[in-house]
Design a protein around this motif. Structure first.
Motif, PDB file in Angstrom:
ATOM      1  N   TYR A 227     -14.436  -6.086  20.677  1.00  0.00           N
ATOM      2  CA  TYR A 227     -14.818  -6.986  19.720  1.00  0.00           C
ATOM      3  C   TYR A 227     -13.564  -7.736  18.929  1.00  0.00           C
ATOM      4  O   TYR A 227     -12.477  -7.010  18.569  1.00  0.00           O
ATOM      5  N   THR A 228     -13.535  -9.136  18.699  1.00  0.00           N
ATOM      6  CA  THR A 228     -12.563  -9.619  18.117  1.00  0.00           C
ATOM      7  C   THR A 228     -12.975  -9.684  16.526  1.00  0.00           C
ATOM      8  O   THR A 228     -14.094  -9.947  16.053  1.00  0.00           O
ATOM      9  N   ILE A 229     -11.919  -9.277  15.647  1.00  0.00           N
ATOM     10  CA  ILE A 229     -12.127  -9.144  14.214  1.00  0.00           C
ATOM     11  C   ILE A 229     -11.884 -10.534  13.596  1.00  0.00           C
ATOM     12  O   ILE A 229     -10.645 -11.219  13.576  1.00  0.00           O
ATOM     13  N   VAL A 230     -12.946 -11.049  12.653  1.00  0.00           N
ATOM     14  CA  VAL A 230     -12.642 -12.157  11.885  1.00  0.00           C
ATOM     15  C   VAL A 230     -12.785 -11.827  10.647  1.00  0.00           C
ATOM     16  O   VAL A 230     -13.877 -11.389  10.062  1.00  0.00           O
ATOM     17  N   ALA A 231     -11.716 -11.694   9.736  1.00  0.00           N
ATOM     18  CA  ALA A 231     -11.835 -11.491   8.423  1.00  0.00           C
ATOM     19  C   ALA A 231     -11.532 -12.580   7.586  1.00  0.00           C
ATOM     20  O   ALA A 231     -10.839 -13.494   7.681  1.00  0.00           O
ATOM     21  N   THR A 232     -12.448 -12.872   6.356  1.00  0.00           N
ATOM     22  CA  THR A 232     -12.330 -13.764   5.454  1.00  0.00           C
ATOM     23  C   THR A 232     -12.590 -13.552   4.293  1.00  0.00           C
ATOM     24  O   THR A 232     -12.851 -12.013   4.040  1.00  0.00           O
ATOM     25  N   ALA A 233     -12.287 -14.333   3.158  1.00  0.00           N
ATOM     26  CA  ALA A 233     -12.260 -13.895   1.716  1.00  0.00           C
ATOM     27  C   ALA A 233     -13.795 -13.564   1.565  1.00  0.00           C
ATOM     28  O   ALA A 233     -14.884 -14.298   2.050  1.00  0.00           O
ATOM     29  N   LEU A 234     -14.203 -12.696   0.556  1.00  0.00           N
ATOM     30  CA  LEU A 234     -15.496 -12.576   0.118  1.00  0.00           C
ATOM     31  C   LEU A 234     -16.214 -13.696  -0.290  1.00  0.00           C
ATOM     32  O   LEU A 234     -17.620 -13.781  -0.207  1.00  0.00           O
ATOM     33  N   ALA A 235     -15.713 -14.727  -1.036  1.00  0.00           N
ATOM     34  CA  ALA A 235     -16.101 -15.809  -1.526  1.00  0.00           C
ATOM     35  C   ALA A 235     -16.768 -16.718  -0.432  1.00  0.00           C
ATOM     36  O   ALA A 235     -17.732 -17.462  -0.762  1.00  0.00           O
ATOM     37  N   ASN A 236     -16.307 -16.512   0.755  1.00  0.00           N
ATOM     38  CA  ASN A 236     -16.914 -17.215   1.957  1.00  0.00           C
ATOM     39  C   ASN A 236     -18.020 -16.807   2.560  1.00  0.00           C
ATOM     40  O   ASN A 236     -18.716 -17.321   3.508  1.00  0.00           O
ATOM     41  N   LEU A 237     -18.509 -15.498   2.163  1.00  0.00           N
ATOM     42  CA  LEU A 237     -19.639 -14.642   2.803  1.00  0.00           C
ATOM     43  C   LEU A 237     -20.944 -14.658   1.686  1.00  0.00           C
ATOM     44  O   LEU A 237     -20.593 -14.535   0.613  1.00  0.00           O
ATOM     45  N   PRO A 238     -22.049 -14.574   2.210  1.00  0.00           N
ATOM     46  CA  PRO A 238     -23.114 -14.634   1.200  1.00  0.00           C
ATOM     47  C   PRO A 238     -23.215 -13.100   0.747  1.00  0.00           C
ATOM     48  O   PRO A 238     -24.018 -12.945  -0.226  1.00  0.00           O
ATOM     49  N   SER A 239     -22.649 -12.002   1.380  1.00  0.00           N
ATOM     50  CA  SER A 239     -22.860 -10.826   0.941  1.00  0.00           C
ATOM     51  C   SER A 239     -21.587  -9.861   1.515  1.00  0.00           C
ATOM     52  O   SER A 239     -21.101 -10.411   2.364  1.00  0.00           O
ATOM     53  N   ASP A 240     -21.462  -8.816   0.868  1.00  0.00           N
ATOM     54  CA  ASP A 240     -20.372  -8.040   1.288  1.00  0.00           C
ATOM     55  C   ASP A 240     -20.682  -7.006   2.535  1.00  0.00           C
ATOM     56  O   ASP A 240     -20.754  -5.771   2.314  1.00  0.00           O
ATOM     57  N   ASP A 241     -21.349  -7.693   3.568  1.00  0.00           N
ATOM     58  CA  ASP A 241     -21.933  -7.024   4.576  1.00  0.00           C
ATOM     59  C   ASP A 241     -20.827  -7.057   5.846  1.00  0.00           C
ATOM     60  O   ASP A 241     -19.914  -7.686   5.661  1.00  0.00           O
ATOM     61  N   VAL A 242     -21.418  -6.516   7.066  1.00  0.00           N
ATOM     62  CA  VAL A 242     -20.477  -6.793   8.370  1.00  0.00           C
ATOM     63  C   VAL A 242     -21.451  -7.395   9.279  1.00  0.00           C
ATOM     64  O   VAL A 242     -22.566  -6.750   9.364  1.00  0.00           O
ATOM     65  N   TRP A 243     -20.934  -8.393   9.985  1.00  0.00           N
ATOM     66  CA  TRP A 243     -21.830  -9.157  11.030  1.00  0.00           C
ATOM     67  C   TRP A 243     -20.930  -8.839  12.275  1.00  0.00           C
ATOM     68  O   TRP A 243     -19.974  -8.979  12.416  1.00  0.00           O
ATOM     69  N   ILE A 244     -21.940  -8.422  13.499  1.00  0.00           N
ATOM     70  CA  ILE A 244     -21.454  -8.439  14.662  1.00  0.00           C
ATOM     71  C   ILE A 244     -22.381  -9.324  15.532  1.00  0.00           C
ATOM     72  O   ILE A 244     -23.460  -9.859  15.170  1.00  0.00           O
TER      73      ILE A 244
END
Length: 311
Positions: A227-244
Motif C-alpha cells: 500500500y502507498t500511503i497518502v497523508a494529508t491535513a485533517l482539514a482536507n478530509l471529511p472525518s478523521d478516519d482511514v480509507w483503503i
C-alpha cells in the motif's frame, strides 16, 4: 544617518532583466515552475485516472459491473450462442469548474525585496499552493464521501492494543471480496494518523533494522506492505478516519487542459499566466486549474472506522 525613502533599487540590473524576461516568456515560466518541489497534488494520487472533458462537462458511469447480467449456459453443438448486452453503470454528469486567482507583483517589490529575484519563485509557490489546497480538499472529500463500505478497527490507533496493519489488511480483504477485480493499493489518512502509523511498534518490528529508510533515521514510510500511503491535513478530509482503496479504479480528475494563449501548463494541469500591467508598473500572475474530481468506482474503497479522532 537615515536614508532616503523609497530606497534605491539594486545595482544588479542584469539579474532584474532576467526576472522580467522570465515573466514575459511562458516557456521560461514553465521551466521555473518545474523546479519548485511544492507543485504536487494529493488529488492526483487519490484519483489517478486522467479524464477529458467536452463542452465544460464529463459524462461517466458509476459502479460499472465487470460481468454481464445474464448467466452463461452450455451451448449445444450447432446451436446459437445466447446473447447478452454488456452491463452498464449508473450514468452521471459532472461539470468542470475553473479554480484560480490572480496575484499582483509590482516592479518595486521585484527591485527592493530582500528576496530579490527569488520573489518570483515565492509568488508562484504561494499561488500554486493556494490552488492545490482547494483542489485537494474537493478531491479527497469527494473520494472519501463516495466510499460507503466500512470496516471497524480493532482499537483506536492511539491505543497500546491497536492492530494498525491488521486493520488495513481486513479492510483490503473486504474490497477484494467484492469480486469486482479491485486491487487495493493505497491508504489515505490524516497526518496525525500517519504519525501513529510511523511510530507503531508492531510495524517497526516488521521493518528492516538499521536501515536509513526507517523514520528514526530521517526516512519516511511511503509504503506499508503493498500500500502507498497518502497523508494529508485533517482539514482536507471529511472525518478523521482511514480509507483503503484501489487508486487505479476509484476515479480520476477530469481536466479541461487545452492550452489558452499565454498560459504555461504543468504536467498536473496547473496553469499559469503572467500579464503586464503597464499603467500600474506591475504584473498579474494568474494561476488556475480547470477540473472536477470524478469517482467512478465507490466500491473500490473501504473506510476504516473506530480509529479515533486524534486531530
Amino acid at each position: 544617518m537615515p536614508g532616503a525613502y523609497p530606497p534605491s533599487g539594486p545595482s544588479l540590473s542584469g539579474d532584474l532583466l532576467s526576472v522580467h524576461r522570465l515573466l514575459q516568456n511562458p516557456t521560461y515560466l514553465q521551466r521555473r515552475l518545474r523546479g519548485i518541489p511544492d507543485l504536487r497534488f494529493i488529488a492526483d494520487k487519490v484519483l489517478t485516472q486522467r479524464l477529458r472533458t467536452s463542452g465544460g462537462a464529463v459524462a461517466y458511469e458509476i459502479g460499472e459491473p465487470i460481468v454481464n447480467s445474464r448467466a452463461i449456459r452450455a451451448v449445444s453443438p450447432g446451436a446459437e450462442y445466447p446473447r447478452d448486452s454488456p452491463a452498464d453503470g449508473t450514468a452521471a454528469l459532472a461539470k468542470v469548474s475553473k479554480w484560480g486567482e490572480a496575484v499582483p507583483l509590482t516592479d518595486e517589490k521585484l527591485k527592493r525585496s530582500v528576496y530579490m529575484g527569488d520573489e518570483v519563485n515565492r509568488t508562484l509557490r504561494k499561488a500554486a499552493n493556494t490552488i492545490i489546497t482547494k483542489v485537494d480538499r474537493l478531491t479527497t472529500t469527494a473520494a472519501a464521501s463516495a466510499i460507503t463500505a466500512t470496516s471497524a478497527a480493532a482499537q483506536t490507533w492511539d491505543n497500546a492494543s491497536a492492530l494498525l496493519f491488521r486493520d488495513v489488511e481486513k479492510a483490503a480483504a473486504k474490497i477484494v471480496d467484492a469480486n469486482q477485480g479491485y486491487r487495493p493499493n493505497t491508504i489515505m489518512m490524516s497526518t496525525t494518523k500517519y504519525a501513529m502509523l510511523v511510530t507503531d511498534p508492531a510495524i517497526a518490528a516488521l521493518r528492516k533494522r538499521e536501515d536509513s529508510t526507517n523514520p528514526i533515521y530521517g526516512g519516511e514510510i511511503e509504503k506499508l506492505g503493498k500500500y502507498t500511503i497518502v497523508a494529508t491535513a485533517l482539514a482536507n478530509l471529511p472525518s478523521d478516519d482511514v480509507w483503503i482503496f484501489d487508486d487505479n479504479e476509484l476515479g480520476g480528475m477530469a481536466d479541461e487542459n487545452e492550452v489558452d494563449p499565454g498560459y504555461a501548463t504543468m504536467d498536473n494541469n496547473l496553469q499559469f499566466k503572467v500579464i503586464r500591467k503597464e499603467s500600474r508598473d506591475a504584473w498579474d500572475i494568474q494561476c488556475r486549474r480547470i477540473t472536477v474530481p470524478v469517482v467512478l468506482e465507490p466500491a473500490a474503497g473501504v473506510k476504516i472506522t473506530g480509529t479515533g479522532s486524534l486531530g
